[in-house]
Design an enzyme around this catalytic site. Structure first.
Site, PDB file in Angstrom:
ATOM      1  N   THR A  15       0.747  -1.252  -0.025  1.00 62.86           N
ATOM      2  CA  THR A  15      -0.035   0.090   0.103  1.00 62.86           C
ATOM      3  C   THR A  15       0.912   1.333  -0.143  1.00 62.86           C
ATOM      4  O   THR A  15       0.459   2.281  -0.512  1.00 62.86           O
ATOM      5  CB  THR A  15      -0.900   0.079   1.260  1.00 62.86           C
ATOM      6  OG1 THR A  15      -1.638  -1.271   1.068  1.00 62.86           O
ATOM      7  CG2 THR A  15      -1.726   1.325   1.341  1.00 62.86           C
ATOM      8  N   THR A  90       1.903  -4.505   4.145  1.00 61.34           N
ATOM      9  CA  THR A  90       1.766  -4.816   5.583  1.00 61.34           C
ATOM     10  C   THR A  90       1.232  -6.330   5.850  1.00 61.34           C
ATOM     11  O   THR A  90       1.429  -6.932   6.773  1.00 61.34           O
ATOM     12  CB  THR A  90       0.585  -3.854   6.259  1.00 61.34           C
ATOM     13  OG1 THR A  90      -0.584  -4.075   5.699  1.00 61.34           O
ATOM     14  CG2 THR A  90       1.289  -2.492   6.213  1.00 61.34           C
TER      15      THR A  90
HETATM   16  N1  ASP Z   1      -2.581  -5.159   0.374  1.00 56.04           N
HETATM   17  C1  ASP Z   1      -1.254  -4.478   1.116  1.00 56.04           C
HETATM   18  C2  ASP Z   1      -0.063  -5.507   0.946  1.00 56.04           C
HETATM   19  O1  ASP Z   1       0.229  -5.385   0.144  1.00 56.04           O
HETATM   20  C3  ASP Z   1      -1.719  -3.901   2.452  1.00 56.04           C
HETATM   21  C4  ASP Z   1      -0.680  -3.028   2.843  1.00 56.04           C
HETATM   22  O2  ASP Z   1       0.401  -2.812   2.078  1.00 56.04           O
HETATM   23  O3  ASP Z   1      -1.093  -2.363   3.838  1.00 56.04           O
HETATM   24  O4  ASP Z   1      -0.080  -6.224   1.783  1.00 56.04           O
END
Ligand code: ASP
Length: 327
Positions: A15, A90
């Site tokens: 993200t 994340t």
């Molecule tokens: N969907 C994202 C990921 O690539 C979530 C994030 O980065 O917070 O894990």
């Protein structure tokens, strides 16, 4: 740090790199290393960059993890690199952090960071997180701390940290332990120093299954995993490490087939241990030769078992490697 020394910023997507895209109907990875470096203030160490992949972390394969590890090892070994920052989704950041903590030799800091809000959203916190991660990667007091998640001004040890909230910017917590430090303004404050024990590295054994126990669950879950060729199984068991008694015969079968069964807990914090004498509790699992994930969650126990099974040549070596670093 001296002006010829840089902090390596390795980007992988997540993200932190995402912007809303009309065609896709939502946010997708777009920002690259140049966008990140351009956004940071000038009073920071020199940055060297590499884009490894640009993906949501839910799209990572085990090969992606192995590639990230290999790139980190190469950067860390360069004498003119102070430390490494990895921007990362994340969702699976804690697994990458733990893998690096277990297997990347050396003393230099490895700081993973990301964002919960997209770069096109109001209140995007990606650059602030990146800045704190760069400060940690450059800090002499962060040497020998292994891999860390630096997020929301907090520094978390890879071994303890977990993603605890689906949307909150304070999603990373180390349940029952708390952060090992903080970044306050330009200061990196390290309050506790986690122990770290490296494992030998030969890759990741992919055939490791993680199962979660629920009340009244059928051992068919475990039978199925064994039938599909699992080389090792991690069970997120109940409480301090308990399974229903009707799971014991299948666990015994796994043992007889040389398939290690690791018991983690589905509780978000606490060690695996209990004082009970009834069947299916800690003692009976210990007697069946199960291994215990003492203070790591199920997804990290899976990573640890994958690393160990790829390298151990005998059952005894596997057990020793598991126990040695199981702090
Ligand atoms: N969907 C994202 C990921 O690539 C979530 C994030 O980065 O917070 O894990």
């Amino acid at each position: 740090i001296p002006s010829n020394v840089c902090v390596a910023v390795l980007t992988t997507g997540g993200t932190i790199a995402m912007r809303h895209d009309e065609m896709a109907g939502g946010a997708v990875p777009q920002l690259g290393a140049d966008d990140f470096t351009a956004a940071l203030p000038p009073d920071i160490p020199k940055l060297c960059t590499e884009e490894i992949v640009n993906l949501p972390s839910s799209h990572f394969t085990l090969e992606t993890l192995e590639t990230i590890r290999a790139r980190v090892v190469e950067w860390i070994e360069k004498p003119d690199v102070a430390g490494v920052v990895i921007t990362h989704g994340t969702d699976t950041m804690e697994e990458t952090a733990y893998l690096l903590d277990l297997t990347v030799p050396g003393e230099k800091p490895i700081a993973l960071t990301g964002a919960m809000r997209t770069a096109s959203g109001v209140g995007y916190e990606g650059y602030a997180n990146l800045l704190t991660a760069v400060r940690v990667a450059a800090a002499p007091q962060a040497l020998r701390l292994g891999a860390m998640i630096v997020f929301d001004d907090e520094i978390h040890a890879a071994r303890r940290v977990a993603k605890m909230h689906t949307l909150s910017t304070g999603t990373f917590q180390s349940p029952a332990w708390g952060p090992i430090g903080r970044v306050e303004g330009g200061d990196v404050i390290v309050d506790r120093r986690p122990r770290r024990k490296l494992l030998p590295w030969r890759g990741l054994e992919p055939r490791v299954t993680l199962l979660k126990l629920t009340v009244g669950a059928s051992p068919g879950l475990l039978e199925g995993a064994l039938a599909r060729g699992a080389r090792g199984i991690v069970i997120e068991a109940l409480g301090g490490g308990r399974v229903p008694p009707w799971w014991l015969p299948t666990i015994e079968q796994a043992r007889d087939r040389g398939r290690p069964v690791v018991i983690a807990s589905r509780c978000p914090s606490g060690r695996v241990w209990d004082p009970y004498g009834y069947p299916g509790a800690y003692r009976s699992l210990d007697e069946l030769g199960c291994l215990f994930a003492r203070g790591i969650n199920g997804q990290k126990a899976r990573i640890r078992l994958m690393v160990i099974l790829a390298t151990a040549e005998t059952h005894e070596e596997m057990v020793n490697l598991w126990r040695e670093g199981d702090l």
